[in-house]
Design a protein around this motif. Structure first.
Motif, mmCIF file in Angstrom:
data_model
loop_
_atom_site.group_PDB
_atom_site.id
_atom_site.type_symbol
_atom_site.label_atom_id
_atom_site.label_comp_id
_atom_site.label_asym_id
_atom_site.label_seq_id
_atom_site.Cartn_x
_atom_site.Cartn_y
_atom_site.Cartn_z
ATOM 1 N N ARG A 390 39.549 34.167 25.656
ATOM 2 C CA ARG A 390 39.282 32.889 25.016
ATOM 3 C C ARG A 390 39.999 31.775 25.781
ATOM 4 N NH1 ARG A 390 36.160 35.693 22.962
ATOM 5 N NH2 ARG A 390 35.668 36.019 20.748
ATOM 6 N N VAL A 391 39.326 30.652 25.899
ATOM 7 C CA VAL A 391 39.947 29.453 26.453
ATOM 8 C C VAL A 391 40.428 28.612 25.281
ATOM 9 C CG1 VAL A 391 39.571 27.335 27.755
ATOM 10 C CG2 VAL A 391 38.572 29.471 28.562
ATOM 11 N N VAL A 392 41.712 28.303 25.266
ATOM 12 C CA VAL A 392 42.318 27.538 24.174
ATOM 13 C C VAL A 392 42.766 26.188 24.722
ATOM 14 C CG1 VAL A 392 44.118 27.470 22.414
ATOM 15 C CG2 VAL A 392 43.085 29.664 23.065
ATOM 16 N N ILE A 393 42.207 25.113 24.169
ATOM 17 C CA ILE A 393 42.542 23.742 24.570
ATOM 18 C C ILE A 393 43.268 23.066 23.414
ATOM 19 C CG2 ILE A 393 41.610 21.517 25.325
ATOM 20 C CD1 ILE A 393 39.137 23.067 26.320
ATOM 21 N N GLU A 394 44.401 22.441 23.712
ATOM 22 C CA GLU A 394 45.177 21.748 22.684
ATOM 23 C C GLU A 394 45.442 20.316 23.136
ATOM 24 O OE1 GLU A 394 48.692 23.990 22.036
ATOM 25 O OE2 GLU A 394 47.688 25.585 20.902
ATOM 26 N N VAL A 395 45.128 19.379 22.256
ATOM 27 C CA VAL A 395 45.416 17.962 22.483
ATOM 28 C C VAL A 395 46.257 17.494 21.305
ATOM 29 C CG1 VAL A 395 44.463 15.657 22.790
ATOM 30 C CG2 VAL A 395 43.258 17.634 23.755
ATOM 31 N N GLN A 396 47.485 17.040 21.589
ATOM 32 C CA GLN A 396 48.368 16.631 20.504
ATOM 33 C C GLN A 396 49.063 15.320 20.857
ATOM 34 O OE1 GLN A 396 51.462 19.588 19.939
ATOM 35 N NE2 GLN A 396 51.322 20.267 22.058
ATOM 36 N N ASP A 397 49.245 14.536 19.810
ATOM 37 C CA ASP A 397 49.938 13.258 19.995
ATOM 38 C C ASP A 397 51.265 13.292 19.258
ATOM 39 O OD1 ASP A 397 49.632 12.199 17.193
ATOM 40 O OD2 ASP A 397 47.505 12.325 17.688
ATOM 41 N N HIS A 398 52.034 12.209 19.379
ATOM 42 C CA HIS A 398 53.367 12.130 18.765
ATOM 43 C C HIS A 398 53.411 11.012 17.723
ATOM 44 C CE1 HIS A 398 55.500 14.784 21.761
ATOM 45 N NE2 HIS A 398 54.356 14.538 22.388
ATOM 46 N N GLY A 399 52.258 10.737 17.107
ATOM 47 C CA GLY A 399 52.201 9.661 16.124
ATOM 48 C C GLY A 399 52.698 10.083 14.758
ATOM 49 N N SER A 400 52.162 9.431 13.753
ATOM 50 C CA SER A 400 52.607 9.688 12.381
ATOM 51 C C SER A 400 51.866 10.829 11.714
ATOM 52 C CB SER A 400 52.424 8.418 11.538
ATOM 53 O OG SER A 400 51.059 8.006 11.554
ATOM 54 N N GLY A 401 50.817 11.332 12.362
ATOM 55 C CA GLY A 401 50.078 12.434 11.771
ATOM 56 C C GLY A 401 49.183 11.994 10.627
ATOM 57 N N VAL A 402 48.747 12.950 9.851
ATOM 58 C CA VAL A 402 47.834 12.703 8.731
ATOM 59 C C VAL A 402 48.390 13.405 7.503
ATOM 60 C CG1 VAL A 402 45.496 13.081 7.854
ATOM 61 C CG2 VAL A 402 45.834 12.508 10.251
ATOM 62 N N PRO A 403 48.377 12.781 6.345
ATOM 63 C CA PRO A 403 48.805 13.481 5.134
ATOM 64 C C PRO A 403 48.011 14.772 4.964
ATOM 65 C CG PRO A 403 48.535 11.150 4.690
ATOM 66 C CD PRO A 403 48.015 11.372 6.076
ATOM 67 N N PRO A 404 48.693 15.869 4.656
ATOM 68 C CA PRO A 404 47.993 17.166 4.566
ATOM 69 C C PRO A 404 46.781 17.147 3.652
ATOM 70 C CG PRO A 404 50.364 17.492 4.475
ATOM 71 C CD PRO A 404 50.143 16.007 4.409
ATOM 72 N N GLU A 405 46.870 16.398 2.556
ATOM 73 C CA GLU A 405 45.741 16.396 1.627
ATOM 74 C C GLU A 405 44.541 15.625 2.159
ATOM 75 O OE1 GLU A 405 48.482 12.974 0.655
ATOM 76 O OE2 GLU A 405 48.679 15.139 1.051
ATOM 77 N N GLN A 406 44.714 14.890 3.285
ATOM 78 C CA GLN A 406 43.610 14.116 3.848
ATOM 79 C C GLN A 406 43.045 14.728 5.129
ATOM 80 O OE1 GLN A 406 44.374 9.922 4.201
ATOM 81 N NE2 GLN A 406 45.474 9.811 2.259
ATOM 82 N N ILE A 407 43.633 15.822 5.618
ATOM 83 C CA ILE A 407 43.138 16.438 6.851
ATOM 84 C C ILE A 407 41.679 16.865 6.700
ATOM 85 C CG2 ILE A 407 43.377 18.493 8.313
ATOM 86 C CD1 ILE A 407 46.307 18.254 8.175
ATOM 87 N N GLU A 408 41.324 17.317 5.512
ATOM 88 C CA GLU A 408 39.959 17.783 5.285
ATOM 89 C C GLU A 408 38.922 16.692 5.520
ATOM 90 O OE1 GLU A 408 37.402 19.977 1.723
ATOM 91 O OE2 GLU A 408 39.566 19.724 1.569
ATOM 92 N N GLN A 409 39.323 15.434 5.401
ATOM 93 C CA GLN A 409 38.375 14.332 5.556
ATOM 94 C C GLN A 409 38.129 13.950 7.012
ATOM 95 O OE1 GLN A 409 36.986 13.234 2.684
ATOM 96 N NE2 GLN A 409 38.282 14.735 1.625
#
Length: 465
Positions: A390-409
């Protein structure tokens, strides 16, 4: 709408379904049907054998007892009434023609117990009632196996030995053999029936998965039982309707986008020619640019990805080129860790659009409160066994993120989490386009908050050997 949005997603993780796992469901249903039919066959066989055993027990005992009594009586009579000089020849004829042997019964004979058989007690009772209570039975005398019965001539005692093959029904070997054969044939029949029952469902499921992957499946055969015909006919009609809706949507979006870009171009020209201050001109041009970008997002979202356009794509090189292009922006700082020889099957243009969207999303929303520079970490690795890499690609930033309850949106079209990620520009189609393209590539998409702050987006694709 993309069918993956109908599936339930975990609260902190989301992914595009990996359709190869469906085999478990189909095989589970096959084995369930197979075991139910096998259990029914086994119970029926056991009941049948039990019924036959009960019904035939008495006739079988009577038949075997009569056969033993008849042989002993005839042998006794023949030996008693034959001339002494002819008895040797008579015994020879009994052995060679009838398989019957007669031996004198000696006190020192090594005698084994009677055959261990459920019918034997009843047989002994009937035979002793006819031949006398002192009649003996044995399964082996002096090391010679057979069915041995004793009888008297005057004061002399003799052993009469019958071949066991002549005394049928004393053991359950034949019953067990026939029952095993019938059970095996029944299980093979159960497997065939299970396959025939599950075949229409398997076809329907494969076709449904093909639609979920953005492909158009071949029409299902409209034959067989009425229920299968109706289900396949309805599914085929649904495929046609979905295809028409998809085509109409693409035409409508393309038409609207074209009609909107024409006045935008005129507005851009009029702004250039109008006597406006630099500040006003830049503001209007910025608004026009944002409107044009939104129109471009609509077109990207409506554009289909055909599997026929897939080629061998060096995703590592493509990711490195995309990262270098993004580094030219003044508000981006990118660190990369990209493995070599990371190849996948896909459409290079669409995959480039996915990577651009992910990096742009990280650039736009990944800035911390105390700096105007977005730090983006890009990683590409190849994992798994040689036969299932499998090829695994990860893109991550260092911002404030997203509230867990809103990730689904996040993956829903026309959705922007401005309160969590800062003020955004656009139609909210960036990650929806990513999900749509990856869905058609059979890839997995995971979204979660990064440890230490920020958002982590992970793509998992099948690697080429």
């Amino acid at each position: 709408m993309c069918s993956s949005r109908k599936a339930s997603r975990a609260k902190h993780w989301m992914r595009v379904p990996h359709f190869s796992r469906f085999g478990r469901f189909s095989s589970g249903l096959f084995w369930r049907t197979f075991f139910l039919l096998g259990a029914l066959t086994t119970v029926s066989m056991a009941a049948w054998v039990g019924m036959i055993s009960v019904v035939q027990r008495e006739p079988q005992v009577q038949q075997i007892s009569a056969q033993v009594i008849s042989v002993v009586t005839i042998t006794h009579a023949a030996l008693t009434h034959s001339a002494p000089e002819l008895r040797r020849e008579l015994l020879f004829d009994l052995v060679s023609n009838e398989g019957i042997r007669v031996f004198p019964l000696e006190d020192d004979d090594k005698v084994e117990p009677a055959p261990d058989n459920a019918l034997m007690p009843d047989i002994e009772a009937l035979v002793k009632a006819k031949l006398g209570a002192d009649t003996r039975f044995s399964a082996e005398v002096n090391g010679v196996a057979g069915f041995w019965v004793s009888f008297k001539i005057d004061d002399d005692q003799y052993w009469l030995m019958l071949e066991r093959e002549r005394i049928r029904g004393l053991t359950g070997v034949q019953w067990l053999g026939w029952a095993s054969l019938v059970s095996l044939l029944s299980l093979l029949g159960a497997a065939l029936i299970s396959s025939l029952i599950n075949l229409p469902l398997a076809r329907l499921t494969v076709a449904a998965r093909a639609i979920a992957q953005g492909k158009r499946p071949a029409p299902l055969p409209e034959k067989g039982p009425m229920e299968i015909i109706e289900a396949n006919r309805s599914f085929n009609q649904m495929v046609e309707d979905l295809q028409q809706v998809e085509s109409d949507r693409a035409v409508i979006l393309a038409g609207i986008s074209h009609d909107l870009r024409t006045p935008l171009a005129r507005m851009q020209l009029e702004v250039e020619m109008a006597h406006l201050s630099d500040e006003a001109r830049e503001g209007i041009q910025s608004d026009i640019g944002q409107m044009d970008a939104i129109i471009g997002q609509f077109l990207d979202y409506a554009k289909p990805t055909e599997a026929s356009s897939f080629i061998d794509v060096d995703i590592g090189t493509l990711l490195a080129d995309t990262a270098r292009e993004a580094e030219r922006l003044p508000d981006v700082r990118i660190s990369t860790d990209i493995a070599e020889r990371a190849h996948v099957m896909g459409n290079a243009t669409d995959l480039k659009r996915v990577l651009n969207n992910l990096i742009e999303n990280a650039r736009r929303y990944g800035k911390t409160a105390d700096t105007d520079v977005a730090e983006i970490d890009i990683k590409c690795s190849v994992k798994g066994m040689p036969t299932a890499r499998r090829v695994v690609i990860e893109v991550q930033d260092h911002g404030s993120g997203v509230p867990p309850e809103q990730i689904e949106q996040l993956l829903k079209p026309f959705t922007r989490l401005d309160t969590a990620r800062g003020q955004a520009n656009g139609a909210g189609l960036g990650l929806a386009i990513v999900e749509r393209v990856l869905l058609r590539h059979g890839a997995e998409l995971h979204v979660r908050n990064r440890d230490g702050g920020g958002l982590l987006i992970q793509i998992v694709m099948r690697a080429l050997a």
